[in-house]
Design a protein around this motif. Sequence first.
Motif, mmCIF file in Angstrom:
data_model
loop_
_atom_site.group_PDB
_atom_site.id
_atom_site.type_symbol
_atom_site.label_atom_id
_atom_site.label_comp_id
_atom_site.label_asym_id
_atom_site.label_seq_id
_atom_site.Cartn_x
_atom_site.Cartn_y
_atom_site.Cartn_z
ATOM 1 N N LEU A 103 40.289 28.329 40.737
ATOM 2 C CA LEU A 103 41.166 27.925 41.740
ATOM 3 C C LEU A 103 42.598 28.227 41.383
ATOM 4 C CD1 LEU A 103 39.597 24.724 42.471
ATOM 5 C CD2 LEU A 103 39.874 26.307 44.089
ATOM 6 N N PHE A 104 43.035 28.322 40.310
ATOM 7 C CA PHE A 104 44.349 28.759 40.018
ATOM 8 C C PHE A 104 44.598 30.033 39.227
ATOM 9 C CE2 PHE A 104 44.877 27.428 35.677
ATOM 10 C CZ PHE A 104 44.193 26.127 35.523
ATOM 11 N N TRP A 105 43.606 30.515 38.402
ATOM 12 C CA TRP A 105 43.606 31.689 37.712
ATOM 13 C C TRP A 105 43.497 33.143 38.575
ATOM 14 C CZ3 TRP A 105 46.306 31.982 33.622
ATOM 15 C CH2 TRP A 105 46.319 31.151 32.718
ATOM 16 N N ALA A 106 42.761 32.672 39.670
ATOM 17 C CA ALA A 106 42.653 33.786 40.355
ATOM 18 C C ALA A 106 43.931 34.316 41.069
ATOM 19 C CB ALA A 106 41.749 33.596 41.637
ATOM 20 N N THR A 107 44.796 33.414 41.186
ATOM 21 C CA THR A 107 46.353 33.708 42.048
ATOM 22 C C THR A 107 47.332 33.871 40.768
ATOM 23 O OG1 THR A 107 46.504 31.314 42.378
ATOM 24 C CG2 THR A 107 45.715 32.660 44.166
ATOM 25 N N ALA A 108 46.991 33.159 39.609
ATOM 26 C CA ALA A 108 48.203 33.189 38.553
ATOM 27 C C ALA A 108 47.861 34.448 37.836
ATOM 28 C CB ALA A 108 48.032 31.789 37.885
ATOM 29 N N ILE A 358 34.165 38.924 44.529
ATOM 30 C CA ILE A 358 34.638 38.499 45.818
ATOM 31 C C ILE A 358 35.824 37.437 45.831
ATOM 32 C CG2 ILE A 358 34.126 37.868 48.310
ATOM 33 C CD1 ILE A 358 31.293 38.808 47.460
ATOM 34 N N TRP A 359 35.599 36.634 45.183
ATOM 35 C CA TRP A 359 36.798 35.405 45.326
ATOM 36 C C TRP A 359 38.022 36.031 44.469
ATOM 37 C CZ3 TRP A 359 36.865 30.027 46.486
ATOM 38 C CH2 TRP A 359 38.206 29.453 46.157
ATOM 39 N N MET A 360 38.005 36.829 43.639
ATOM 40 C CA MET A 360 39.080 37.216 42.773
ATOM 41 C C MET A 360 39.900 38.410 43.757
ATOM 42 S SD MET A 360 39.742 35.701 40.074
ATOM 43 C CE MET A 360 38.766 34.696 38.960
ATOM 44 N N THR A 361 38.766 39.177 44.436
ATOM 45 C CA THR A 361 39.445 40.066 45.376
ATOM 46 C C THR A 361 40.238 39.532 46.446
ATOM 47 O OG1 THR A 361 37.753 41.710 45.042
ATOM 48 C CG2 THR A 361 38.707 41.781 47.048
ATOM 49 N N ILE A 362 39.816 38.503 46.970
ATOM 50 C CA ILE A 362 40.250 37.775 48.172
ATOM 51 C C ILE A 362 41.629 37.171 47.563
ATOM 52 C CG2 ILE A 362 40.407 35.886 49.786
ATOM 53 C CD1 ILE A 362 37.329 36.713 50.129
ATOM 54 N N PHE A 363 41.515 36.247 46.572
ATOM 55 C CA PHE A 363 42.850 35.450 46.380
ATOM 56 C C PHE A 363 43.649 36.020 45.610
ATOM 57 C CE2 PHE A 363 39.692 32.231 47.608
ATOM 58 C CZ PHE A 363 40.524 31.411 48.535
ATOM 59 N N GLY A 364 43.146 36.992 44.354
ATOM 60 C CA GLY A 364 44.252 37.633 43.606
ATOM 61 C C GLY A 364 44.684 38.811 44.552
ATOM 62 N N GLY A 365 43.972 39.422 45.387
ATOM 63 C CA GLY A 365 44.660 40.346 46.514
ATOM 64 C C GLY A 365 45.574 39.946 47.353
ATOM 65 N N LEU A 366 45.383 38.407 47.819
ATOM 66 C CA LEU A 366 46.371 37.811 48.692
ATOM 67 C C LEU A 366 47.563 37.561 47.719
ATOM 68 C CD1 LEU A 366 47.067 36.459 51.008
ATOM 69 C CD2 LEU A 366 46.023 34.261 50.141
ATOM 70 N N ALA A 367 47.370 36.969 46.471
ATOM 71 C CA ALA A 367 48.705 36.855 45.602
ATOM 72 C C ALA A 367 49.460 38.148 45.569
ATOM 73 C CB ALA A 367 48.023 36.006 44.399
ATOM 74 N N LEU A 368 48.793 39.209 45.062
ATOM 75 C CA LEU A 368 49.367 40.295 44.592
ATOM 76 C C LEU A 368 50.238 40.964 46.099
ATOM 77 C CD1 LEU A 368 46.718 41.960 42.605
ATOM 78 C CD2 LEU A 368 49.265 41.352 41.622
ATOM 79 N N ASN A 369 49.426 40.645 47.175
ATOM 80 C CA ASN A 369 50.326 41.251 48.424
ATOM 81 C C ASN A 369 51.620 40.493 48.480
ATOM 82 O OD1 ASN A 369 48.848 43.492 50.152
ATOM 83 N ND2 ASN A 369 47.147 42.496 48.970
ATOM 84 N N ILE A 370 51.554 39.178 48.494
ATOM 85 C CA ILE A 370 52.532 38.396 48.785
ATOM 86 C C ILE A 370 53.850 38.913 47.790
ATOM 87 C CG2 ILE A 370 53.608 35.993 48.449
ATOM 88 C CD1 ILE A 370 50.755 35.015 49.443
ATOM 89 N N GLU A 371 53.341 39.071 46.413
ATOM 90 C CA GLU A 371 54.441 39.074 45.388
ATOM 91 C C GLU A 371 54.968 40.757 45.634
ATOM 92 O OE1 GLU A 371 56.629 38.089 41.824
ATOM 93 O OE2 GLU A 371 55.681 37.156 43.613
ATOM 94 N N LEU A 372 53.997 41.709 46.143
ATOM 95 C CA LEU A 372 54.550 43.088 46.283
ATOM 96 C C LEU A 372 55.542 42.963 47.569
ATOM 97 C CD1 LEU A 372 51.250 44.954 45.723
ATOM 98 C CD2 LEU A 372 53.376 45.090 43.874
#
Length: 516
Positions: A103-108, A358-372
């Motif tokens: 829940l938080f490592w996928a974005t952190a 799939i979970w890491m793709t969605i939430f990790g990808g979302l976090a990275l797009n926001i930060e970029l």
Amino acid sequence: MRETSIRRTVFWAPLSLFVLLVITSLISPDAFLTVATRLNDWILDIFSNGFTIAAFAFVLTCLWAALSPLGKVKIGGKNATPLLSRWNWMAITLTTTIAIGILFWATAEPIYHLYNPGGLPIEPNSPEAAEFSMVSLYMHWSFTPYAIYTVPSLTFAICYYNLKTPFSLSAPIAALIGRPAPKIGADAIDCLALLALLFGLSASLGAGILTISGGIDRLTSLVSGPVLTGCVALAIVGAFFLSSASGLHKGIRVLSDINTRMFLALMVFALIAGPTWEILSLGGRSFVEYIKEFVPRSLTLAPFDNDPWLKSWTVFNFANWMAWAPLAALFLGKISRGYTVREYILVNLVLPALFSVIWMTIFGGLALNIELGSPNLLNNILERLGPERILYGVLDYLPFATALAGFVVVISFLSYVTAADSSLDVISNLTTKDDAVSDRPAQAEKRAKPRKTDLALKLIWALVVGFAAWIMTTLSGIEGVKMLSNLGGLPALFILIMFNVTLLILGTVKLKDVKI
């Protein structure tokens, strides 16, 4: 049937040492954290190659088991009936292994890697660094970690149901030597694994307390502090005790079903409401790179041999998964009766690993797009508030952010309760003497009420873990417990290697020829 009796050594030794270490951390938190960190660093320095090579070997063993004649073997024998439907089996496996971590490592975690891409000649906060971050997420959270769980749990399932070994981590020893393991050896293995699990449960509960109290702080006028975290801890402890006390077919089955559906709903909503194409594009490119880099990353070959980053992330993660694996193996193996080895590998390795990708793709990808798009936005949250608050920062970029934050608080609560539920069940079984007899027959599943000793043990362990997590999060921080939970990876490494050898031997002989 007689009342359950307690395995005194397995109960008192881990409990006493755990309480002593928690008290020590309370009296001198800085010294405690220093010693724990030094021990952890020493283990990672000396045994880093052992962790990575063993993890890669577990992946290969799972592939071999699925393709070999062993894959046709039914757990429990030809006439064994399943304890659970395929959906419930998958949901329980998924939610009891994921816990609250994704829940938080996928974005952190990807934000950490975005600014420190493993010592490679990659510009921080660049598209290349984003791909590196995603590949690292897949490496740390998908097929290899689930192989670490699958090997010991599959071995235990075959030993327990097909070879009728005791409900103990000494099961592979019994299968190898042809008779029950010496009591002192069985007790020592079970004590080490139980102690590692206690610290792991406390660490994840501490993270859960911080995540949930942070969400409540954000959504209400309540301020996150000792009182709020204490109330959250009490609510979680009460919930997972009641769930575990109600048994496999009530609490765990129902909670895991609800939890899985909520995970799926959140995942689908985030993909549709977020920058869908950017998420899928980054995920697709990164997954191709993950496949290309899987072997060199697994064996830490150049250029993926940067010692500081490797030990801090890849080796640390593998060691932490290994620390949890022995006790998780008992639960995952116990619920697998009635399915073949190939079905077991599908449900315990392939499906949860794909879900995690799939979970890491969605939430990790979302976090990275926001930060970029907005450099240092999430990185500042990470540095000021910690990884458990990154997910809430990411949700601010989606519609209905406040409602989603409330939804995440509920999922966080259920995630920990579901995972702790199964762990509490295993701890109770492991610290009693007659579970090897009572848990195997079908009539044991039909007991109207849990035994009094089982309930008492579950209550004791629930209160101890809850109190330890609350103390650490409110007074001395959770880092020490996280370090100690990882220290369990060293003894677990040797336990898992033993399980792996046993599985290879069982796959080359007929099970009926193995005498226990």
